[in-house]
Design a protein around this motif. Structure first.
Motif, PDB file in Angstrom:
ATOM      1  N   LEU A   1       0.833  -1.211   0.000  1.00  0.00           N
ATOM      2  CA  LEU A   1       0.000   0.000   0.000  1.00  0.00           C
ATOM      3  C   LEU A   1       0.866   1.259   0.000  1.00  0.00           C
ATOM      4  O   LEU A   1       0.558   2.236  -0.700  1.00  0.00           O
ATOM      5  CB  LEU A   1      -0.959  -0.007   1.183  1.00  0.00           C
ATOM      6  N   GLN A   2       1.946   1.257   0.772  1.00  0.00           N
ATOM      7  CA  GLN A   2       2.858   2.414   0.797  1.00  0.00           C
ATOM      8  C   GLN A   2       3.516   2.628  -0.559  1.00  0.00           C
ATOM      9  O   GLN A   2       3.648   3.764  -1.027  1.00  0.00           O
ATOM     10  CB  GLN A   2       3.926   2.226   1.881  1.00  0.00           C
TER      11      GLN A   2
ATOM     12  N   GLU B   1       0.958   4.092  -2.935  1.00  0.00           N
ATOM     13  CA  GLU B   1       0.749   5.511  -2.620  1.00  0.00           C
ATOM     14  C   GLU B   1       1.887   6.370  -3.166  1.00  0.00           C
ATOM     15  O   GLU B   1       1.655   7.422  -3.748  1.00  0.00           O
ATOM     16  CB  GLU B   1       0.605   5.714  -1.103  1.00  0.00           C
ATOM     17  N   GLN B   2       3.124   5.901  -2.975  1.00  0.00           N
ATOM     18  CA  GLN B   2       4.281   6.636  -3.492  1.00  0.00           C
ATOM     19  C   GLN B   2       4.236   6.707  -5.020  1.00  0.00           C
ATOM     20  O   GLN B   2       4.472   7.766  -5.609  1.00  0.00           O
ATOM     21  CB  GLN B   2       5.575   5.967  -3.036  1.00  0.00           C
TER      22      GLN B   2
ATOM     23  N   ARG C   1       1.605   9.248  -6.052  1.00  0.00           N
ATOM     24  CA  ARG C   1       2.067  10.610  -5.772  1.00  0.00           C
ATOM     25  C   ARG C   1       3.092  11.077  -6.809  1.00  0.00           C
ATOM     26  O   ARG C   1       3.053  12.206  -7.281  1.00  0.00           O
ATOM     27  CB  ARG C   1       2.712  10.654  -4.385  1.00  0.00           C
TER      28      ARG C   1
ATOM     29  N   ASP D   1      -6.361  -0.097  -4.470  1.00  0.00           N
ATOM     30  CA  ASP D   1      -5.592   1.145  -4.617  1.00  0.00           C
ATOM     31  C   ASP D   1      -4.757   1.161  -5.893  1.00  0.00           C
ATOM     32  O   ASP D   1      -4.332   2.218  -6.348  1.00  0.00           O
ATOM     33  CB  ASP D   1      -4.664   1.346  -3.414  1.00  0.00           C
TER      34      ASP D   1
ATOM     35  N   LYS E   1      -5.315   3.724  -8.601  1.00  0.00           N
ATOM     36  CA  LYS E   1      -4.839   5.112  -8.504  1.00  0.00           C
ATOM     37  C   LYS E   1      -3.673   5.396  -9.447  1.00  0.00           C
ATOM     38  O   LYS E   1      -3.328   6.543  -9.668  1.00  0.00           O
ATOM     39  CB  LYS E   1      -4.386   5.412  -7.074  1.00  0.00           C
TER      40      LYS E   1
END
Length: 176
Positions: free
Chosen positions: A7-8, A11-12, A15, A34, A37
């Motif tokens: 998940l991290q 997210e990175q 971003r 996720d 995304k």
């Protein structure tokens, strides 16, 4: 890789708008929603994990051109993959897939399709309507090569040991 680490990483990647992500050989059993995304992603490698299905959100990866999903436990081509109309390369070999849906024709940019090592017993006739298909790997499936998919195409088909005859358009030798 743990679920939190995954998940991290996602997210990175979201971003920083990554265009490539290699998650191969991570013993992943679940891909989190996720993943949807990552709309800038053009290249995704999920080879050699333990995935049995993909999240619906994978269909949101509209920029994806290269997708490797080989060496997992997928039993059917997920409908979400059929939404990835920018795909040029799709490797779903070495899974447990038994059939391809006729909707495969939505992937009009597809050039390379790797289906080897599954349990596919027949191909939908619609596969011949893929205008850009150049490579089709069928090795390790219990099916014959349908002659109609060769009509009017310069197509390299791998069926066990298969190779083109020099100076012969659409003529192939398959050793069984």
């Amino acid at each position: 890789m743990t679920e939190d680490e995954l998940l991290q990483l996602i997210e990175q990647a979201a971003r920083e708008e990554w265009t490539e992500l290699d998650l191969s050989d991570n013993n992943l059993t679940v891909l989190p929603p996720d993943i949807g995304k990552l709309t800038s992603l053009q290249w995704l490698n999920l080879k050699d994990n333990q995935l049995q299905e993909l999240p619906v959100k994978i269909g949101q990866l509209s920029s994806l051109q290269w997708f490797a999903l080989s060496g997992n436990y997928i039993q059917a081509l997920p409908d979400q993959i059929l939404q990835l109309t920018s795909l040029e390369y799709l490797d779903i070999s070495l899974n447990n897939i038994q059939e391809l849906p006729p909707e495969i024709v939505r992937l009009t940019r597809l050039q390379d399709l790797y289906l080897g090592g599954n349990d596919i017993q027949e191909l939908p006739p619609e596969i011949q309507q893929l205008p850009n298909l150049k490579k089709l790997d069928l090795r390790g499936n219990p099916l014959p090569i349908p002659p109609e998919i060769l009509e009017g195409k310069q197509l390299m088909i791998r069926f066990k040991l298969c190779y083109p005859i020099p100076n012969q358009t659409n003529t192939y030798i398959a050793e069984q």
